[in-house]
Scaffold this motif. Structure first.
Motif, mmCIF file in Angstrom:
data_model
loop_
_atom_site.group_PDB
_atom_site.id
_atom_site.type_symbol
_atom_site.label_atom_id
_atom_site.label_comp_id
_atom_site.label_asym_id
_atom_site.label_seq_id
_atom_site.Cartn_x
_atom_site.Cartn_y
_atom_site.Cartn_z
ATOM 1 N N ARG A 105 -2.286 3.057 -4.428
ATOM 2 C CA ARG A 105 -2.059 2.609 -3.050
ATOM 3 C C ARG A 105 -2.920 3.399 -2.072
ATOM 4 N N ARG A 106 -3.046 4.698 -2.282
ATOM 5 C CA ARG A 106 -3.892 5.505 -1.408
ATOM 6 C C ARG A 106 -5.347 5.025 -1.461
ATOM 7 N N GLN A 107 -5.796 4.683 -2.644
ATOM 8 C CA GLN A 107 -7.165 4.199 -2.782
ATOM 9 C C GLN A 107 -7.350 2.865 -2.052
ATOM 10 N N LEU A 108 -6.349 1.982 -2.172
ATOM 11 C CA LEU A 108 -6.425 0.683 -1.507
ATOM 12 C C LEU A 108 -6.319 0.820 0.008
ATOM 13 N N LYS A 109 -5.500 1.735 0.447
ATOM 14 C CA LYS A 109 -5.374 1.926 1.895
ATOM 15 C C LYS A 109 -6.707 2.387 2.484
ATOM 16 N N LYS A 110 -7.444 3.156 1.713
ATOM 17 C CA LYS A 110 -8.730 3.674 2.167
ATOM 18 C C LYS A 110 -9.853 2.650 1.987
ATOM 19 N N ARG A 111 -9.798 1.889 0.888
ATOM 20 C CA ARG A 111 -10.926 1.032 0.499
ATOM 21 C C ARG A 111 -10.736 -0.446 0.846
ATOM 22 N N PHE A 112 -9.481 -0.882 1.048
ATOM 23 C CA PHE A 112 -9.131 -2.280 1.371
ATOM 24 C C PHE A 112 -9.229 -3.224 0.181
ATOM 25 N N VAL A 113 -9.856 -2.821 -0.904
ATOM 26 C CA VAL A 113 -9.965 -3.694 -2.072
ATOM 27 C C VAL A 113 -10.120 -2.808 -3.313
ATOM 28 N N TRP A 114 -9.471 -3.213 -4.408
ATOM 29 C CA TRP A 114 -9.532 -2.453 -5.657
ATOM 30 C C TRP A 114 -9.157 -3.389 -6.800
ATOM 31 N N HIS A 115 -9.776 -3.184 -7.950
ATOM 32 C CA HIS A 115 -9.550 -4.051 -9.109
ATOM 33 C C HIS A 115 -8.886 -3.261 -10.231
ATOM 34 N N ASP A 116 -7.751 -3.748 -10.686
ATOM 35 C CA ASP A 116 -7.076 -3.160 -11.844
ATOM 36 C C ASP A 116 -7.778 -3.678 -13.091
ATOM 37 N N THR A 117 -8.634 -2.848 -13.674
ATOM 38 C CA THR A 117 -9.437 -3.288 -14.814
ATOM 39 C C THR A 117 -8.582 -3.545 -16.051
ATOM 40 N N GLN A 118 -7.432 -2.909 -16.120
ATOM 41 C CA GLN A 118 -6.553 -3.116 -17.272
ATOM 42 C C GLN A 118 -5.880 -4.482 -17.206
ATOM 43 N N GLU A 119 -5.484 -4.912 -16.011
ATOM 44 C CA GLU A 119 -4.763 -6.169 -15.848
ATOM 45 C C GLU A 119 -5.652 -7.334 -15.395
ATOM 46 N N GLY A 120 -6.862 -7.039 -14.932
ATOM 47 C CA GLY A 120 -7.743 -8.104 -14.472
ATOM 48 C C GLY A 120 -7.279 -8.723 -13.162
ATOM 49 N N ILE A 121 -6.733 -7.890 -12.269
ATOM 50 C CA ILE A 121 -6.220 -8.361 -10.977
ATOM 51 C C ILE A 121 -6.917 -7.606 -9.856
ATOM 52 N N THR A 122 -7.361 -8.331 -8.835
ATOM 53 C CA THR A 122 -7.955 -7.718 -7.655
ATOM 54 C C THR A 122 -6.914 -7.678 -6.539
ATOM 55 N N PHE A 123 -6.739 -6.505 -5.944
ATOM 56 C CA PHE A 123 -5.800 -6.335 -4.836
ATOM 57 C C PHE A 123 -6.577 -6.134 -3.540
ATOM 58 N N ILE A 124 -6.079 -6.761 -2.471
ATOM 59 C CA ILE A 124 -6.729 -6.711 -1.170
ATOM 60 C C ILE A 124 -5.703 -6.295 -0.130
ATOM 61 N N ARG A 125 -6.113 -5.438 0.782
ATOM 62 C CA ARG A 125 -5.211 -4.932 1.817
ATOM 63 C C ARG A 125 -5.392 -5.716 3.114
ATOM 64 N N SER A 126 -4.290 -6.151 3.689
ATOM 65 C CA SER A 126 -4.324 -6.792 4.998
ATOM 66 C C SER A 126 -4.635 -5.748 6.069
ATOM 67 N N SER A 127 -5.319 -6.181 7.133
ATOM 68 C CA SER A 127 -5.732 -5.249 8.181
ATOM 69 C C SER A 127 -4.715 -5.107 9.314
ATOM 70 N N ILE A 128 -3.886 -6.136 9.503
ATOM 71 C CA ILE A 128 -2.883 -6.102 10.572
ATOM 72 C C ILE A 128 -1.825 -7.150 10.277
ATOM 73 N N VAL A 129 -0.578 -6.842 10.594
ATOM 74 C CA VAL A 129 0.489 -7.840 10.595
ATOM 75 C C VAL A 129 0.707 -8.191 12.064
ATOM 76 N N ILE A 130 0.207 -9.350 12.453
ATOM 77 C CA ILE A 130 0.092 -9.692 13.870
ATOM 78 C C ILE A 130 1.445 -9.700 14.570
ATOM 79 N N ASP A 131 2.475 -10.200 13.888
ATOM 80 C CA ASP A 131 3.776 -10.303 14.552
ATOM 81 C C ASP A 131 4.495 -8.957 14.650
ATOM 82 N N LYS A 132 3.913 -7.897 14.077
ATOM 83 C CA LYS A 132 4.494 -6.555 14.203
ATOM 84 C C LYS A 132 3.854 -5.760 15.339
ATOM 85 N N LYS A 133 2.866 -6.345 16.004
ATOM 86 C CA LYS A 133 2.201 -5.684 17.122
ATOM 87 C C LYS A 133 2.403 -6.502 18.389
#
Length: 357
Positions: free
Chosen positions: A260-288
């Protein structure tokens, strides 16, 4: 004992144009590792230079998937990681909306006299955003809400859905809004079953063209088996918040604190073991609140991560409606503020699926 440690990138990192210099479709980027001092360290054939206890070498990435190998030629040991090169990732944005079902219920209830899906007020607004800015919009769907489910929705607008698939995408979100975090402990079968339920209906009433390889699971929480079910259903890109060290809901699927720390910093990361790419949202508009949106987005420039390479604007459907208990009268303005910010910063509209593979 292995005396080689990757500092950056690490295994699964997905690199983009912010990570180096792009020449002739390839990325020149710096690899940093820790290794015993005064040893001969070679990275992908390039002799590394030692700077303040860290070895660095510039390498070139030419493929989507790339092997980075560090060799300690003094001892003979070596270490490898896999990293990815995403030439189309940086400099793009989309609008993604979770919890969608009420606008489809409205189309169902008014199908006798709606000549177009854009007779629906919510979709009409989203089309206005697209028409003005070219914005790509991704809607994550529930299967059911009070007294309505997707199997009841007419397929009479199927050709219209298909003809707007260049900017409008539909995907699975959850069976319904409640319970909260419905897949936090769910096994493979439950996620697969609910996902297929929604996908089959999307295919029926809107067609294959509006479907893609990315979704956001409701509450963004899953077991590894649940994420595998999404992956096997075609959702190899999974979006979340990946909060860590801040007391907020993690919204991070099955990932560890370090991931999670890596994703928070990088916004995108690929789990090579599972073959899944995770992407971080930049803002939750209704929370601001509206005045907070631009400062929040601008502040990324002051953080170690810098401005997001790909900006995902996330919002939830229900705040659009005056009958909703937490209705936000400035829902439209919040979305327009985000899209205008991206446009002014030079971000171009693009679906995530076109950027991460």
């Amino acid at each position: 004992m292995n005396n080689i440690e990757f500092i950056s990138p690490i295994n699964g990192d997905m690199l983009h144009s912010y990570d180096g210099l792009v020449k002739k479709g390839a990325l020149q980027t710096i690899v940093k590792v820790k290794a015993p001092l005064q040893h001969l360290i070679v990275i992908n054939g390039v002799e590394a230079r030692e700077q303040e206890g860290v070895f660095e070498a510039e390498i070139v990435l030419t493929e989507y998937r790339n092997l980075v190998e560090v060799q300690n030629r003094t001892t003979g040991e070596s270490q490898q990681i896999t990293v990815f090169w995403l030439p189309n990732f940086a400099g793009h944005y989309r609008l993604s909306i979770d919890d969608n079902i009420w606008f489809l219920r409205d189309i169902h209830q008014n199908s006798a006299h709606y000549n177009s899906i854009f007779d629906n007020e919510y979709l009409s607004f989203l089309k206005q955003v697209h028409d003005a800015y070219g914005t790509k919009i991704h809607l994550n769907l529930f299967y059911e809400t009070d007294g309505f489910n997707l199997s009841q929705l007419t397929d009479k607008y199927k050709s219209e859905w298909t003809s707007n698939a260049d900017w409008l995408r539909l995907s699975f979100h959850a069976r319904g809004e409640f319970p909260d975090m419905p897949y936090r402990t769910a096994g493979y079968e439950q996620v697969a079953e609910d996902c297929e339920l929604v996908k089959n209906e999307i295919r029926r009433f809107a067609g294959e063209a509006v479907m893609g390889p990315v979704t956001t699971l409701h509450w963004g929480e899953a077991t590894v088996e649940g994420s595998r079910a999404l992956r096997d259903a075609g959702y190899v890109g999974q979006l979340g918040y990946f909060n860590v060290d801040d007391g907020l809901f993690a919204v991070s699927y099955y990932l560890t604190v370090e991931q999670r720390r890596q994703l928070k910093k990088r916004f995108v990361w690929h789990d090579t073991q599972e073959g899944i790419t995770f992407i971080r949202s930049s803002i939750v508009i209704d929370k601001k609140e509206l005045p907070e949106i631009v400062p929040h987005l601008d502040n990324y420039a002051n953080l170690p991560s810098g401005l997001p390479p790909y900006v995902d604007f996330l919002v939830h459907e229900q705040y659009f409606y005056p009958f909703y208990e937490a209705y936000q009268p400035d829902f439209r303005d919040r979305i327009l503020t985000c899209v205008q910010w991206a446009t002014q910063k030079g971000y171009q509209p693009a679906f995530l699926g076109d950027c991460i593979f």
